[in-house]
Write an enzyme that holds these catalytic residues in place. Structure first.
Site, PDB file in Angstrom:
ATOM      1  N   GLY A   1       8.011 -15.875 -11.768  1.00 42.55           N
ATOM      2  CA  GLY A   1       8.983 -14.836 -12.074  1.00 42.55           C
ATOM      3  C   GLY A   1       8.402 -13.468 -11.752  1.00 42.55           C
ATOM      4  O   GLY A   1       9.064 -12.447 -11.861  1.00 42.55           O
ATOM      5  N   THR A   2       7.135 -13.491 -11.340  1.00 43.34           N
ATOM      6  CA  THR A   2       6.499 -12.243 -10.937  1.00 43.34           C
ATOM      7  C   THR A   2       6.972 -11.821  -9.556  1.00 43.34           C
ATOM      8  O   THR A   2       6.730 -10.719  -9.126  1.00 43.34           O
ATOM      9  CB  THR A   2       4.991 -12.422 -10.930  1.00 43.34           C
TER      10      THR A   2
ATOM     11  N   ARG B   1      -3.832  -1.693  -4.362  1.00 43.55           N
ATOM     12  CA  ARG B   1      -2.590  -1.384  -3.654  1.00 43.55           C
ATOM     13  C   ARG B   1      -1.420  -2.118  -4.314  1.00 43.55           C
ATOM     14  O   ARG B   1      -1.487  -3.331  -4.561  1.00 43.55           O
ATOM     15  CB  ARG B   1      -2.680  -1.810  -2.191  1.00 43.55           C
ATOM     16  N   ILE B   2      -0.367  -1.383  -4.609  1.00 45.44           N
ATOM     17  CA  ILE B   2       0.844  -1.971  -5.183  1.00 45.44           C
ATOM     18  C   ILE B   2       1.757  -2.363  -4.022  1.00 45.44           C
ATOM     19  O   ILE B   2       2.136  -1.529  -3.202  1.00 45.44           O
ATOM     20  CB  ILE B   2       1.541  -0.970  -6.123  1.00 45.44           C
TER      21      ILE B   2
ATOM     22  N   LYS C   1       8.778  -1.957  -7.550  1.00 44.20           N
ATOM     23  CA  LYS C   1       9.793  -2.387  -8.516  1.00 44.20           C
ATOM     24  C   LYS C   1       9.304  -3.590  -9.330  1.00 44.20           C
ATOM     25  O   LYS C   1       9.343  -3.586 -10.557  1.00 44.20           O
ATOM     26  CB  LYS C   1      11.090  -2.736  -7.777  1.00 44.20           C
ATOM     27  N   THR C   2       8.790  -4.602  -8.633  1.00 40.41           N
ATOM     28  CA  THR C   2       8.381  -5.802  -9.367  1.00 40.41           C
ATOM     29  C   THR C   2       7.058  -5.590 -10.102  1.00 40.41           C
ATOM     30  O   THR C   2       6.844  -6.160 -11.171  1.00 40.41           O
ATOM     31  CB  THR C   2       8.293  -7.017  -8.420  1.00 40.41           C
TER      32      THR C   2
ATOM     33  N   GLN D   1       6.370  -6.070 -14.092  1.00 45.55           N
ATOM     34  CA  GLN D   1       5.289  -6.867 -14.670  1.00 45.55           C
ATOM     35  C   GLN D   1       4.529  -6.072 -15.726  1.00 45.55           C
ATOM     36  O   GLN D   1       4.169  -6.589 -16.778  1.00 45.55           O
ATOM     37  CB  GLN D   1       4.305  -7.301 -13.582  1.00 45.55           C
TER      38      GLN D   1
ATOM     39  N   GLU E   1      -1.697  -9.226 -15.663  1.00 47.92           N
ATOM     40  CA  GLU E   1      -2.263  -9.240 -17.003  1.00 47.92           C
ATOM     41  C   GLU E   1      -2.821  -7.877 -17.395  1.00 47.92           C
ATOM     42  O   GLU E   1      -3.575  -7.750 -18.351  1.00 47.92           O
ATOM     43  CB  GLU E   1      -3.326 -10.337 -17.101  1.00 47.92           C
TER      44      GLU E   1
END
Lengths: 326, 760, 224
Positions: free
Chosen positions: B469-470, B649-650, B654-655, B659, B726
């Protein structure tokens, strides 16, 4: 679930007739019934669906509110007369359960809501309420959520309803239909203290059906508050709660309603507090003394001594808010 | 599960906020989860669990259950087909359970399966299960940590530098505090469950597993069939948080039952069984002692951690002592862990295991020190900033924690904080501001992938990993679309099938940093193959040009010298009469080779981190919290949370943002409401349902802001991503407790913060 | 049935020696003292087994039902015990409605009956015959999303997707019935839908955007 025979009577007489038989159980909103049937706590052979009965409608006539048994919690909570004249009832309904449950759970069913005691809800534990004489695992168990008022050595289970606390506070009457016709009794008399027979929870005869609940409006029902403290900010049962109503004229209490939730084996009418407040100035000092009187006879269990303190604070705050909000 | 993706125009897609490509199927109910797999002749299974925690089954009456019409059979220890025991994860295996279910009459924990009722319908199976009568001989058991502590055993590895005891003895300022955390449960909204189908010695299993290759290996060994005979399918997973990472009894029993009855078996745990089915966060007590100079510079840090485990095996998350050893600069450190065996089933990893407990304690104890010396806690964090990993004496791979402190504090308006307790009010409510810290180690595993370019321009990416779901689906599509220069809408991603190219477990926040480099490498290989095709096709416009004179741009092979000369991938494939061209690729983290590749394929989990290429790699964060408290009745509201994070780095803002928010909310639950309650006389959980175990609801959720500080970690891999999943939960509980102290002067060291703890 | 464990073939338990060996190893290093054996309470009697009162071995009562689901009339013969949720999932293939707790505590099973959101796990199918039932499948499809479904995608109001159908069904009610006037009202009315991934903020944003389009919200800010 155990297999059952599904019956749907269309008249009150039929329903009462079937309901008199020992292996039948009435069902309407089904939110408690199915919950407990799935846990095999209840195993009726006949499930009697009463949703076809003419027990609907909310009326407000001559200052008396009548909530018919099959009206939903949602319908009652948002009814204009309830919101205007019985604020505490509307609040208690909207702070209870979830919208989904309120949309189907009925007023009649809510009056008969069962305890959330985990030892009652799991058939592998000992529970005198579910299985008379088997013992009570709650007394020596995890009992933070249990009752401090109205307990016995047989049972310390808390009554779970919010609505009933408000109704008991406002001296509601319950209309009951049985084989011998209709009777109207104070709601407080519907509930039995566990004593030596916790399995006898309600003063209803076989086949008897709750058809409505009635409450009279007054200055003290209009000026009323339901204050509920719980372990999360919504969708949780009361750790402790108070339903209060006050009629204060020139700073003096003319009428007082006080009942407590989350602390009693039944919705707990705090009569001593109500009586004490009559004629007293509406001050925090007197509210504090009323709260002290409200918990007269409280017996803490291993994990819930804090409730004696908590519920007093809730009473004081609810009275304070009610007195100052006018 | 193949999901077509949606489009976004600008490039690169990596780094943007992009809608998840699973969106349309998830919001319309079309996404099928494990319990929704239907098979002809399906048998429904319902477990019966032990009602005692320790002892023996002395009688088992299944007659009434068997007599229920529709019941096909009752599986007990008497008739369970053979299952071979696997080593538990603590001993390098993939079996989460140590107790092999239905092996004999011995009971090790309450809820341990004693029978599995199998029937034609769920209704019949459920009712029949209620009729199984079990007699036990109960033995004395203990689930109280305080009683069990006399049997505490030290964990082998401890953290030690300098002389903490000596430094503590002479430190001008000392703090001594003990922090208590109760058992918590993961409580994903989707219960675990299994659909098992035997066809000869071929086994197909639907299971929402976080580690399909691991489950494949475990079932292959448990049921003595070759690995390739076991096919794991994990279409969608309805949340996991650690409880679906290993092999637990319900899976083994569903597979055994399918063998027993010769029909497909579906066994979905009831919510009540979920509390004994697949582990929990253990109960943890952390004793912290700080020594500091009058300015707050740390001189000594001594930590003693007691964590509950099961009588059957040890479980200890090393980060309980690893975090205090790495987070602050401090010359003298001693951190020692102890396990306390209790009569429970095995605990397991739950989101940020070790990190979240440690960051709760570290955030709290630093605030206690700040209060004691009268300083801003943020100043103390900066004063004790670790410029390298003093535990391993190695440099950080990257660390933007200072920027996190700065951005978080600015966005929160931390400078307006009056540091005196009970100094801020909102009417009757007391207002408190607190801060906490977050860190999470980077973990890397090898991964493989396949990328297929079809002649119609559609692209399919495949890997045997899974999505919790990530939304790894979307970030795989982003990297692929960028590399091939095609619209996102042309990329489909297929995961959740053990027969696809071997890939990683989804645990330890490793998926992004491990899988994307493999996808990137594979897509680049594919581009090279397209170039090779273009310059060897005599009918094409680029025939004869050298490879290094060509590059792939926007879905075409292009001449570097003359960009007007190009060959579209689709045209190229059509001309060459190829239905598709595909590349198979992999990425091995630094230091890994053929051994780790074969381990991955066999279902083991080769892993490195946080030590990577002579550096220590962590993701970081700083979280700032506002609470409002009615101290008279003890009502607490978390009203505002601002967090700033360095996750490397993202890939998808949005996701990644979601998280982090989800982690923060789980942290709010940890602080305010979550606790699994044990009846220590009967040694059973009693709030084993979602009405009485309080995960946060919508009304508990505050206004939140999540900021990412720019950081690309060159050490960890070609994309520079560290960890996000996490990261968000860390530090939240500590920040809330610090805010509560700021509001009321009440120091909460035992969670959750229930109303009675707040009375003023 | 009597104790027959003596004649049962007992499989080997997994080795439990790990801890003990480990203890020995550490003690031999003088690292710590082997603690005294813990004093435990006396053995507890097995609780009395509740008697099996009048076990009914008769088969499930099969009953014909006529349902109105997503504007279609559906006739089936089902076990009277079948909940509306299990009817949808196990009998009609409408698996968009989820089972999370089966006891009305999580909201994953939320559907509309008579236009109101209810928990389908706490409803017997037979009690809701001929009442209009709408499930997530009746709301929209991937090709033709309902505005709330589109808003959930835009505002990222979900992660794993398991609570999502229930969230959306409640969200449609909350955005449409005009009872929620503030963000706090929405949060309260949506509290019967649990989300463990914590997509709550996105859900609120989605509801606010849809409600704003429908002019059902007076203000977005929280009332004091």
């Amino acid at each position: 679930m155990k297999p059952f025979e599904y019956l749907k009577p269309s008249t009150l007489t039929q329903a009462i007739d079937i309901g008199r038989q020992p292996d039948g159980m009435f069902v309407a909103g089904a939110t408690t019934t199915l919950d407990l049937m799935k846990y095999h706590v209840w195993q009726p052979n006949k499930l009697i669906d009463i949703t076809g009965l003419p027990l609907r409608g909310i009326s407000f006539k001559n200052s008396v509110l009548t909530l018919s048994a099959l009206e939903t919690m949602t319908a009652a909570a948002y009814h204009p007369a309830v919101m205007q004249h019985f604020r505490v009832i509307s609040q208690s309904l909207l702070l209870a359960a979830s919208q989904q449950i309120r949309n189907v759970a009925t007023i009649g069913g809510n009056l008969l809501q069962r305890t959330r005691c985990p030892y009652y809800r799991d058939t592998s534990f000992r529970c005198n309420r579910r299985n008379p004489g088997s013992g009570c695992d709650a007394v020596l168990g995890a009992n933070r959520n249990h009752a401090i008022l109205g307990t016995s050595d047989q049972c310390i289970a808390t009554h779970a309803s919010d609505l009933c606390v408000a109704l008991v506070a406002l001296d509601a009457q319950v209309v009951i239909q049985g084989v011998a016709g209709e009777r109207v009794v104070p709601l407080t008399q519907l509930y039995r203290l566990p004593g030596a027979a916790p399995e006898r929870e309600y003063a209803l005869l076989p086949g008897e059906l709750i058809t409505a609940v009635r409450v009279s409006a007054s200055a003290a029902t209009r000026s009323s508050t339901y204050l509920k403290v719980r372990d999360r900010n919504s969708y949780a049962f009361a750790l402790s709660s108070a339903a209060v109503g006050l009629d204060v004229k020139r700073g003096v209490v003319k009428q007082a309603h006080v009942a407590l939730g989350g602390v009693g084996t039944v919705p707990w009418k705090a009569t001593l507090a109500e009586t004490y407040l009559l004629g007293k100035p509406a001050t925090r000092e007197h509210f504090t003394e009323a709260a002290r009187l409200a918990v007269t006879g409280a017996i803490p269990q291993k994990d819930n001594a804090f409730k004696i303190e908590l519920v007093q604070r809730i009473i004081v705050q609810a009275l304070d808010e009610t007195a100052t909000s006018r | 599960m193949s999901i077509p993706s949606t489009d976004k125009p600008t490039r690169p897609l990596v780094g943007q906020a992009i809608n998840r490509i699973t969106g349309p199927v998830k919001v319309t109910g079309q996404a099928r989860y494990t319990g929704e797999q239907t098979w002809a002749n399906l048998v429904h299974g319902v477990l019966v669990g032990s009602t005692i925690a320790k002892g023996k089954v002395t009688g088992l009456d299944i007659q009434a259950a068997e007599a229920v019409p529709g019941v096909i059979g009752v599986m007990t220890h008497r008739n369970r087909p053979p299952v071979t025991a696997q080593p538990p994860p603590t001993q390098g295996g993939g079996g989460g359970t140590v107790v092999l279910p239905l092996s004999d009459t011995r009971i090790h924990y309450a809820g341990q399966p004693v029978a599995l009722v199998l029937a034609d319908t769920l209704e019949n199976a459920t009712y029949a299960a209620s009729l199984v009568r079990v007699q036990y001989r109960a033995e004395a058991a203990n689930t109280e940590l305080s009683k069990g502590r006399v049997r505490a055993q030290p964990v082998e590895e401890s953290k030690r530098r300098g002389n903490a005891d000596a430094a503590l003895a002479t430190a001008p300022v000392r703090i001594d505090a003990t922090y208590y955390l109760p058992i918590e449960h993961h409580n994903p909204i989707e219960p675990s469950g299994t659909v098992a189908i035997w066809e000869g010695d071929q086994l197909t299993v639907y299971e929402p597993t976080q580690w399909m290759k691991g489950l494949q290996q475990a079932l292959s060994r448990s049921f003595n069939v070759p690995n390739e005979n076991v096919h794991i399918l994990t279409s969608y997973i309805g949340g996991a948080f650690g409880c679906k990472a290993f092999t637990w009894p319900h899976t083994l029993l569903a597979v055994a039952a399918a063998r027993l009855v010769g029909r497909p078996v579906k066994l979905i745990n009831t919510r009540e069984h979920e509390y004994v089915a697949h582990g929990y966060r253990p109960e943890i007590v952390q004793h912290y002692q700080l020594g500091a100079d009058p300015e707050g510079k740390l001189l000594a840090l001594k930590v003693e951690v007691h964590a509950s485990t099961a009588e059957t095996d040890d479980f200890f998350t090393p980060q309980l002592i690893g975090m205090p050893a790495m987070f602050f600069s401090c010359p003298n450190v001693l951190a020692q862990g102890y396990t306390v065996p209790l009569d429970y089933g095995m605990p397991t990893a739950m989101r940020a295991p070790g990190e979240v407990e440690a960051t709760f304690a570290l955030s709290s104890v630093m605030d206690e020190l700040a209060v004691k010396i009268g300083r801003d806690p943020l100043a103390l964090h900066l004063l004790n900033y670790a410029e390298k990993d003093e535990d391993h004496n190695l440099p950080w791979s990257s660390k933007e924690l200072r920027a996190c402190y700065q951005v978080g504090a600015e966005q929160f308006d931390w400078s307006k904080r009056n540091h005196a307790t009970s100094s801020m009010q909102d009417g009757r409510l007391r207002v408190g501001w607190g801060m906490g810290i977050s860190a999470y180690p980077t973990h890397l595993s090898p991964s493989m992938a396949k990328v297929r370019y079809l002649a119609d321009g559609q692209v399919l990416v495949q890997a045997a990993t899974q999505d919790l779901g990530t939304e790894i689906y979307t970030i795989i599509a982003q990297v692929t679309a960028d590399t091939l220069g095609i619209p996102l809408a042309q990329v489909s991603v297929e995961l959740g099938d053990s027969s696809l190219p071997a890939s990683v477990s989804t645990g330890g926040s490793r998926a992004t940093a491990s899988v994307l480099p493999a996808v990137l490498a594979t897509a680049r290989t594919l581009v090279q193959q397209l170039i090779a095709l273009a310059n060897t096709d005599p009918t094409g416009p680029l025939f004869g040009l050298k490879k290094d004179q060509l590059k792939g741009v926007n879905g075409r092979v292009v001449s570097i010298a003359d960009p007007n000369k190009s060959d579209a991938y689709t045209e190229l494939l059509k001309r060459c009469r190829l239905p598709y061209l595909e590349a198979f690729g992999e990425h091995l983290p630094p230091g890994m080779g053929a051994t780790e590749r074969s381990e991955l394929m066999a279902g083991s989990r080769p892993s490195i981190g946080p030590e990577i290429s002579g550096h220590i790699s962590y993701a970081y964060g700083a979280v700032f919290v506002e609470v409002k408290i009615d101290p008279f009745v003890g009502q607490l509201h978390v009203t505002r949370v601002v967090g700033a994070y360095d996750g490397g780095r993202i890939i998808n803002r949005k996701t990644a943002d979601s998280q982090i928010r989800g982690g923060i909310i789980m942290g709010i639950g940890m602080a305010c409401t979550e606790k699994t309650v044990t009846d220590h006389r009967l040694n059973r959980f009693v709030n084993n349902n979602l009405a009485d175990y309080h995960i946060p609801v919508q009304a508990d959720v505050p206004h939140m802001e999540v900021h990412f500080v720019d950081s690309i970690d060159k050490i960890v891999g070609p994309l520079g991503s560290k960890a996000v999943g996490e990261l968000g939960i860390n530090g939240v509980a500590g920040a809330i407790c610090n805010a509560v102290y700021h509001a009321t002067g009440k120091r909460i060291r035992s969670l959750p913060i229930t109303p009675e703890k707040l009375f003023v | 049935m009597n104790d027959d464990s003596n004649r049962m073939p007992l499989s080997d338990l997994p080795k439990q020696a790990g801890r003990r060996d480990f203890v020995k190893q550490l003690s031999s290093l003088g690292f710590f003292l082997v603690p005294e054996p813990v004093k435990l309470p006396d053995p507890i009697d097995t609780p009395a087994l509740p008697a099996l009162l009048s076990v009914d071995h008769s088969a499930a009562r099969m009953v014909p039902v006529t349902m109105q689901i997503n504007d279609k009339t559906v006739k089936r013969t089902i076990d009277a015990r079948t909940t509306l949720l299990d009817l949808l999932r196990e009998h009609l293939g409408l698996t968009g409605t989820k089972k999370g707790c089966d006891h009305g505590a999580c909201g994953a099973c939320t559907v509309h009956v008579n236009g109101q959101n209810i928990n389908s796990c706490l409803a017997l199918a037979i009690m809701h015959q001929n009442q209009p039932v709408t499930t997530i499948e009746g709301l929209g499809s991937p090709e033709a999303l309902h505005p709330m479904q589109a808003a959930f995608i835009k505002h990222d109001g979900f992660q794993c997707g398991y609570c999502t159908s229930g969230q959306i069904m409640s969200a449609v009610t909350v955005a449409g019935d005009g009872r929620a006037r503030t963000e706090a009202d929405i949060r309260e009315l949506m509290s019967g839908n649990l989300c463990r991934c914590g997509a709550y903020n996105g859900i609120i944003a989605a509801i606010q955007s849809v409600a704003a389009n429908e002019n059902k919200l007076e203000t977005k800010s929280t009332k004091p």
